[in-house]
Structure formats: C-alpha cells, structure tokens
Design a protein around this motif. Structure first.
Motif, short mmCIF file in Angstrom:
data_model
loop_
_atom_site.label_atom_id
_atom_site.label_comp_id
_atom_site.label_asym_id
_atom_site.label_seq_id
_atom_site.Cartn_x
_atom_site.Cartn_y
_atom_site.Cartn_z
N VAL A 231 20.69 40.69 -23.96
CA VAL A 231 20.77 39.66 -24.06
C VAL A 231 19.24 39.62 -24.06
O VAL A 231 18.51 41.00 -23.65
CB VAL A 231 20.75 38.95 -22.84
N ARG A 299 17.10 27.37 -24.31
CA ARG A 299 17.99 28.37 -23.98
C ARG A 299 19.12 28.06 -24.78
O ARG A 299 19.64 27.17 -25.67
CB ARG A 299 18.42 28.55 -22.59
N THR A 300 19.74 29.38 -25.55
CA THR A 300 20.66 29.97 -26.48
C THR A 300 21.14 31.19 -25.75
O THR A 300 21.12 31.18 -24.52
CB THR A 300 19.92 30.70 -27.67
N GLU A 301 21.82 31.21 -26.29
CA GLU A 301 23.28 31.55 -25.43
C GLU A 301 23.02 33.01 -25.69
O GLU A 301 23.29 34.39 -24.55
CB GLU A 301 24.97 32.37 -26.30
N PRO A 304 19.53 33.47 -22.89
CA PRO A 304 19.91 32.23 -21.78
C PRO A 304 18.70 32.32 -20.21
O PRO A 304 18.73 32.39 -19.70
CB PRO A 304 21.54 32.59 -21.39
N TYR A 305 17.77 33.46 -20.16
CA TYR A 305 17.49 33.51 -19.19
C TYR A 305 15.46 32.54 -19.09
O TYR A 305 15.35 32.74 -19.80
CB TYR A 305 17.05 35.11 -19.09
N ASP A 382 22.23 26.28 -13.26
CA ASP A 382 22.43 27.76 -14.14
C ASP A 382 22.89 28.94 -12.56
O ASP A 382 22.22 29.76 -12.41
CB ASP A 382 22.16 28.23 -15.18
N VAL A 385 21.48 32.26 -13.93
CA VAL A 385 20.00 32.34 -14.64
C VAL A 385 19.62 33.30 -13.96
O VAL A 385 20.01 33.94 -12.74
CB VAL A 385 19.57 31.03 -14.50
#
Length: 873
Positions: A231, A299-301, A304-305, A382, A385
């Motif tokens: 990620v 944010r995206t896959e 995500p952070y 989330d 997160v």
C-alpha cells in the motif's frame, strides 16, 4: 515426489505456435535447457497482465543470455490437456488446477513450485504497469527469485553492463518449493528525475532518448531488486501538495502558524516566505476536519491511508493550543523553556532565520497528539485507517510522554548526513527505537542518499549494520529520498541499500561478496579500491563542511547536500584521488583476459574520471573567484561536458541529477558561450547547432574502426625535446610559464589523458607501449602543463580509416569523408566543414598541480615503471 522429465524426449520448433511436450518417465529433475537447447516452453495466460508479460520476457531473456537458448513463450490455450514439462507463469489455468491459490496471499508474494512435472511461478499481482513499484508483482518477483537462487543471476547497476548472468549449457531444477512474502510492506527508492529536475528537462543528457533509456533501465533495476509497495505509505508534505495556503490562507488563517509578530502567514525569514514552507497550527480541530475531508475525497484501494505530514519546515507555530501540547525539551534549561516564546520573539525581531531553535528541538509530543487527533476523526469513517506522518525537523525525536499505536505510521526522517559519525548513527538508532517504543509503526524515510554528488562516497557497511538494527525494532517499510544514480562511484553502497530491502538481515559482507565477486580475477583489487574510498570517507571530521573555506559563500547553507561538490576536494584530495587511480590500475591489470571483468572495471574507471573532472571544474571556479581568470574554469566545464557525453550511454551516472545540482553553483555564462572550441579532438560542426548536436563520443570516434595493425609508435616526450619522425602522437610536459603560451587548458584529470590514449588503441593493436624519451620527474608543488598532440593527423587518419574512407553514421549520425586533409560532413544535400586541424590537432590539454615527486609514468598510467620499447613491424 516424482517429476516428469522432458529431457531428450523432444526438440523445440521455435516457429511453432503450439508446443506440446510428451510425457516421459519420472525423474528427479525439471530441465529447461539441456546442452544449449531449450527443452520446455514458458506458458502465460491467454489474457496476460502487464506483470505476467514482463515476467515471461525477463525469464526468457536471462535464460537466453546465460545459455544462448530461446525458450518460447506460449499461451495456456496452446497446451494440450494433461501434458507436462512446462513453466507456467502467473494465473494460468494449469496453476489453478494444480491447487495453487493466490487469492489470500499478501500482495507481492510469490509461489515457485514443481508439481507433477511442471514448474509453476506465480504470485499475488496487480493489473497496473509492471514497472511501477505501486503495482503488485508477485509473479515477477517469483521469476527474479528463480533467477537468483537457481541461476545465480545478479544485477549490480542498471543496464546490460550491470547484469551478472553466469554462462552455462544446462538449466535444470532438481526440486523447488518456495513461497515468500516481502520482508517489508513498502520499499521505495525515489528516482531523482521526479524530484530534482534541472531548468532544462534534458539537462545533462545529449538527447531525450538517452535520458529516457537511462530512466527505463533504472526503473527495471529497481524492480529486479524487489522494490514494491503493498500500500502507499509515502509520507509527503501534505499541505503544500494540497495547496492549503492558496485554498485557505484568506478564509481560514487559523489553520496556519502563528508567528512571533502576531501574523499567520509564511515566515518571511525562511526562504523568503515561500508559501509551500508555511507550517501548520496542528492543534486546530477545524484543520483536522479539513484533513479528513480531503482524505475521503481522494483515497483509493492502493492509497487508503491518510497522509498528515506538515510542510518542509520546522514547526514555527506559537498558537497557545500547540504550545500547551509541548513537553519540556530536556536539552533546554527550565529558564530557557519557561521563556522560550520571549527568546524566539527576540530572535525573530532580530531577523534570525533560525529563531525556532528557542522553541525546542523536541516538539514531537505536539505532533504525536496531532496525529492521534486526526486518526480518531478518520476512524469514524474507516476503522482500519492508518495515519502516515513524518518525524522531521524539530519533531524528529520520539515523544517524551505521548503514547501512540500501530495505526500511526511514523516515517522517520533521519538527521543523519555525511559524514556518518558514530554519534549521529546512534542517535538515529535511538530515535527509531524510541518511536517504536511509543507504539508507532515505523517507516525509514531518510535523506542521506542525497549526499556525495558524483564522488566515490562510501558508507555501505555502516548503513547495513544500522538497517539490520532498525529492522529488528519492527520497521515495516522504507522510502529513500532519492536515488541519485552515481553508479560508477557509489556502486557498492547503492547495491547494499537495494539488497537490504528484500534481505534485511543479510550482512554487508555477504552482499559485498556478491558485488565484488562479479569482478572475477579483479575481485580482490576492486574490493581494495572501494576499501580505500571507505577509509577516505571515514577520515572526514564531523565539522568539515562548516569549517572548509572550499565551500563557496553562496551555498544554500553550510554543508548543504545539494552543493556537495563545492567542498568535495576537502575529502577527495589530489592524494586520495591518485591512490584511487593506482588501485584501479591494479584492478585493470588483474582483469586482463576476461572481457566481462575488463568492462566492469572500465565502468568504474569512467565513474572516477567523471568525479575527477567534476573536481577540476570546482578548482577552476575557485581560481576564477580568486584571480578573475576564467580560462581554466571554462575549459574544465567543457571537458566535463564532453566526457559525460562520451559515457552517458554506459549509465555511469544520472546526468540529469548532477546537472540539477551543478546549475545551482556553476555559472555557465562565464564560458562566454564558447562551448565548441574545447572539444578534445577540436571536431566541431560549423553552422552552430549547439554542443549537444555536435559533440563526438570519446571511445566511439576511433575505437570501432581500428584494424589489427602493428608497426606504429607513440612518442611521449618530456619537455620540448623535438619530435620523433616516426611518432603520430606526442605528449609534451611543461612547467607552467613555459611553452606553450596562450593554450587553453582542459581540466586537470590525468586519468582523462589515459582514457584518450586507451581509446586510440582499445584493442592493443597499434601501440606496443607508450614510450618516454627519458624519465621525467616532476617537482613537488609545481604546476605542469600536459599537451597531447597529433603530430601526423593525416597519417593517423589514413591508418585508422584509409585515406579516402567513408565513416559510418556511427560517428555523428551522418556520413563523413576525409578529403584534402580535412573531414567533410555529407548528408546528401550539403557539405559542411568539420574544423579538424589535421596537422597539429590538440587532443587534450591539462594543468596539474603535483604535490610530491612522482614519475609521469606513474601519474598517468598507475605504474612507477618507465614504459618500454616501441613495437616493431
């Protein structure tokens, strides 16, 4: 377990679209190449991903380079049901039928296994461009693991020259069952071209094509070394990237730092109030809300952070809420702490740019509280997160009281910089361990690879030891700023950094054994060569940059990494360089007879020549600043430019990066625009298309056309002793002030003289030896003038090319012919003179200051012997 062998059962028809191996008796082996012939095929899915495509090409390429055999690549739809003996790459139907399920694997994990007579190489992949470290590439890493463990392949530096691919007739695997996830979930070595771009996008390179070729090779090298991001944990300076001052400077001034003068604005004492360097009021709850809103919107896959790092500045905020979050800096007395705002204000009013030092150099609790506050608000949206943020500037050290948790990822930006003192190294270790003890997840995001410019700086062993210790305290990733790409001088250190990403506990001794071992018979000499640079690098006192008069006064700041070359000769002295050249000459001698080793040692020679010529420019600039005479400076710049053009396609260095750095300190206008007249062969194109269009390639302008000829001599004379009638080339040596007057020098690199002479006789067919009329001993402290001259250029041209020979377009991208004692340029439409002074063409001129007695032979050729006899026909 039994395996199906396809050895000697069938032969490949490479032109066939479908390759069907036969079933054979069970043996304990899987053969890929037998006796130089491919006996299998690489199978990829019908609709392969970019990762699977690159994986298949990489496997095919390396096997071919090793054995000469081309293993065909086919689709899984071309394989008959039940047939065995194939290499299945990626998510093929066969891998699923074999029970290999990658669904639940961690990203970038690979599985390499022999099952039922087939070899399966697959992994957890993504769908993006295979070359990007953000694209998951388990299958590709499976291929690289196979090449390393089964074929002993290594990649020392970008490009074919750095590939170590042992030659063999057979590739056979007796057994294989490996599955491995990356040791770190985020490894990144940021390419310099993305972050440090000179004024001209192609500066440093002669063409954009060569530049792009270099960067493509560098990107591939990074993939081969396993750099990958599960990620995105990049800790960027979030607020400048998201244009916070432009968006909120007017509407929400409370988001920004409160300065000692009561304003909320970029600090006018810090880089003239650059808006990207304004620090934030990290205690403001409305700012936290805005940060979370921005994160939700983008944010995206794969990303995500939440990134929450302050801008590229120490905290400059005097907001009462921020001050209330601070814990007393133990480096300040109680009185200094109690009066820190007053002291900072007084310094600010006195226009002291470093006024923030009075606030304390340990404001980490302020930032730790801020990270937790943002995390709490983000978790409403989330629960999984993570907040990614920097430990930086005056919040580098671990918090004194605040407890964090693993959902706060701290990208620790070490203050460690060259020279690597034990004190600095221990502080870095302690800081990393301190943040980890506070509960944070740790990412190493250092800047220390920025140091060194093109010099042979060395810190491989120290880096390795520190990295292993950091990994042991729970480090989960890395983000290096940046890969400057000085492969010809810093190769071992860069190689160790890369190998530690996938092998964090591997010792530097084992990694360097791989590097030096690639130099064959010269391995010991190359190791001694780099041990020399380790000693030179370690001998530097910690305050060298602040105390050195060599550092130009217009530096961004004393010792700033971006202008390392300004004081580089304080470390890389003439004596250190001479010793380096001597050790490299030993390696050159040891390499003779092994072409691959000769080429790798020559690569190091090119790197050291680049460093030598860089030092010459700075010395020339210093002379200009002292005397007002810019001739040496101008000539040295041109010599450096020409030399870099001659080696840029060898990937010795990232020319873009050094150009970015040097344009900050070198004034090219002092050359007076005269960039053509200093070319070593005086070969220029009239009509003025610029240096990039016309510079010849040293090492290309003669070497490709040399026939196997004997009976020619070169005469090196000491002083003005007259010409040998049989000589084609003469080297004259004069004390400065003697003859010749008015000649413009080109650089100070004695190594460059050697390069030119070697280029003229690359295959040792022309000169039996370089002959001195008599031993020449120079005096300590004197300055000498070296001039290499073609005594009979027409004779040399006839020797090399034939009197009326037409040169291939290899030379300047056009045709050249030699007529009437001059080279003419022909493109089918017009002729242009190439200014080639055929009867007295100066190939090279240099000034050199020799600090101690030495033989010219030793200085030029790394030997104390006076070279022997002329070759006879």
């Amino acid at each position: 377990m039994n395996y199906i062998s396809i050895k000697n059962v069938r032969r490949l028809a490479l032109a066939m679209l479908c390759f069907v191996p036969s079933l054979a008796s069970s043996v304990m082996a899987f053969d890929i190449v037998s006796n130089g012939q491919a006996v299998t095929a690489i199978v990829i899915p019908l609709h392969e991903t970019p990762v699977e495509q690159l994986a298949s090409k990489e496997m095919q390429y390396h096997i071919q380079q090793s054995t000469g055999a081309v293993v065909p690549i086919i689709r899984d739809t071309q394989v008959s049901s039940g047939a065995t003996g194939y290499i299945y790459l990626g998510a093929t139907q066969a891998s699923q039928l074999a029970g290999i399920d990658t669904t639940n694997l961690a990203p970038n994990t690979f599985v390499n296994k022999i099952i039922g007579g087939n070899l399966y190489v697959t992994g957890k992949d993504g769908s993006g461009a295979a070359i990007l470290d953000s694209t998951h590439a388990g299958t590709l890493f499976g291929v690289y693991d196979f090449l390393e463990t089964q074929m002993d392949v290594k990649w020392l530096w970008p490009g074919a020259g750095g590939e170590v691919i042992p030659t063999r007739n057979d590739v056979s695997v007796s057994s294989l069952d490996r599955s491995e996830a990356p040791a770190l979930i985020h490894t990144r070595f940021r390419p310099a071209n993305f972050f440090y771009q000179p004024a001209s996008e192609s500066a440093g390179w002669t063409t954009s094509e060569i530049k792009n070729s270099y960067h493509n090779a560098e990107d591939l090298w990074l993939r081969r070394q396993g750099f990958a991001r599960e990620v995105n944990l990049d800790a960027t300076h979030s607020f400048s990237q998201n244009d916070y001052w432009e968006r909120f400077g007017t509407t929400n001034p409370e988001f920004f730092n409160l300065l000692p003068d009561g304003t909320r604005r970029p600090d006018p004492l810090y880089f003239n109030g650059n808006i990207d360097l304004v620090s934030m009021n990290v205690s403001n709850p409305d700012l936290h809300d805005q940060i979370v809103q921005d994160w939700l919107a983008k944010r995206t896959e794969l990303e995500p952070y939440l990134a929450a790092s302050d801008n590229d500045t120490p905290s400059r905020d005097l907001s009462p809420e921020s001050l209330a979050w601070d814990v007393r800096d133990p480096n300040l007395t109680q009185s200094q702490w109690d009066n820190r705002v007053a002291l900072a204000t007084a310094a600010y009013n006195n226009s002291e740019s470093d006024w923030t030092k009075h606030l304390g150099q340990q404001l980490s609790d302020r930032y730790a509280q801020y990270y937790l506050a943002v995390l709490e608000k983000a978790k409403v949206h989330d629960p999984d997160v993570k907040v990614v943020a920097l430990a930086y500037q005056n919040y580098t050290k671990a918090p004194l009281e605040t407890e964090l948790n693993e959902d706060v990822v701290i990208a620790y930006t070490s203050q460690l910089a060259y020279p690597w003192t034990d004190e600095q190294r221990q502080a870095t270790r302690d800081d990393m361990a301190g943040w980890a003890s506070a509960g944070a997840s740790m990412l190493l995001r250092p800047n220390y690879t920025l140091d060194g410019h093109a010099m042979p700086i060395y810190y491989a062993d120290k880096f390795s030891d520190d990295f292993t210790q950091m990994y042991s305290t729970g480090m989960i990733g890395t983000d290096f700023n940046v890969l400057t790409g000085q492969w010809g001088t810093q190769g071992p250190t860069l190689y160790v950094i890369a190998r530690k990403q996938t092998n964090p506990t591997m010792s530097s001794e084992d990694i360097l054994d791989e590097y030096y071992g690639a130099f064959g018979n010269a391995a010991g000499e190359v190791e001694s060569y780099f041990n020399h640079w380790e000693q030179v690098s370690d001998a530097v006192p910690g305050n060298v940059w602040e105390t050195s008069e060599a550092l130009a006064k217009d530096s961004v700041e004393p010792g700033h990494w971006s202008e390392f070359y300004k004081a580089a000769d304080v470390v890389f002295t003439p004596q250190a360089m001479r010793e380096g050249w001597q050790l490299l000459a030993d390696a050159t001698q040891a390499a003779i007879g092994d072409l691959a080793t000769e080429q790798r040692v020559a690569f190091l020679e090119k790197g050291l020549t680049n460093a030598d010529l860089t030092l010459a420019v700075q010395r020339g600039l210093r002379e200009f600043q002292t005397t007002g005479n810019n001739s040496l400076y101008a000539a040295a710049i041109n010599a450096l430019s020409v030399y870099r053009a001659s080696v840029e396609e060898d990937y010795v260095a990232n020319m873009n990066y050094v150009a970015w750095s040097e344009e900050r300190g070198w004034d090219y206008s002092l050359v007076n625009g005269d960039t053509e007249s200093f070319l070593p062969t005086q070969m220029t194109r009239s009509g003025g298309e610029g240096l990039n269009a016309s510079r010849p390639k040293i090492g290309q302008s003669f070497v490709p056309f040399l026939p196997a000829i004997t009976g020619v001599t070169v005469n090196l004379t000491g002083g003005d002793t007259g010409d040998d009638p049989n000589a084609l080339v003469r080297l004259d040596i004069f004390e400065v002030g003697g003859e010749p007057d008015g000649h413009a020098p080109i650089g100070e690199s004695l190594g460059f003289v050697t390069r030119l002479l070697s280029d003229l006789d690359a295959d040792d067919s022309i000169f039996d030896s370089f002959v001195f009329d008599s031993p020449v001993i120079v005096s300590p402290g004197m300055r000498y003038f070296f001039q290499l001259t073609l005594v009979d250029s027409a004779g040399l041209a006839a020797l090399l090319f034939g009197q009326q020979a037409t040169l291939d377009s290899y030379l300047l991208g056009t045709n050249l012919v030699f007529e009437n004692n001059q080279w003419l340029y022909q493109d089918g439409r017009i002729n242009r003179d190439l200014q080639f002074d055929v009867m007295q063409s100066t190939l090279y001129q240099a000034y050199a200051s020799i600090p101690e007695p030495a033989s010219i032979a030793m200085l030029l050729f790394g030997s104390s012997a006076i070279f022997g006899r002329k070759r006879t026909a």
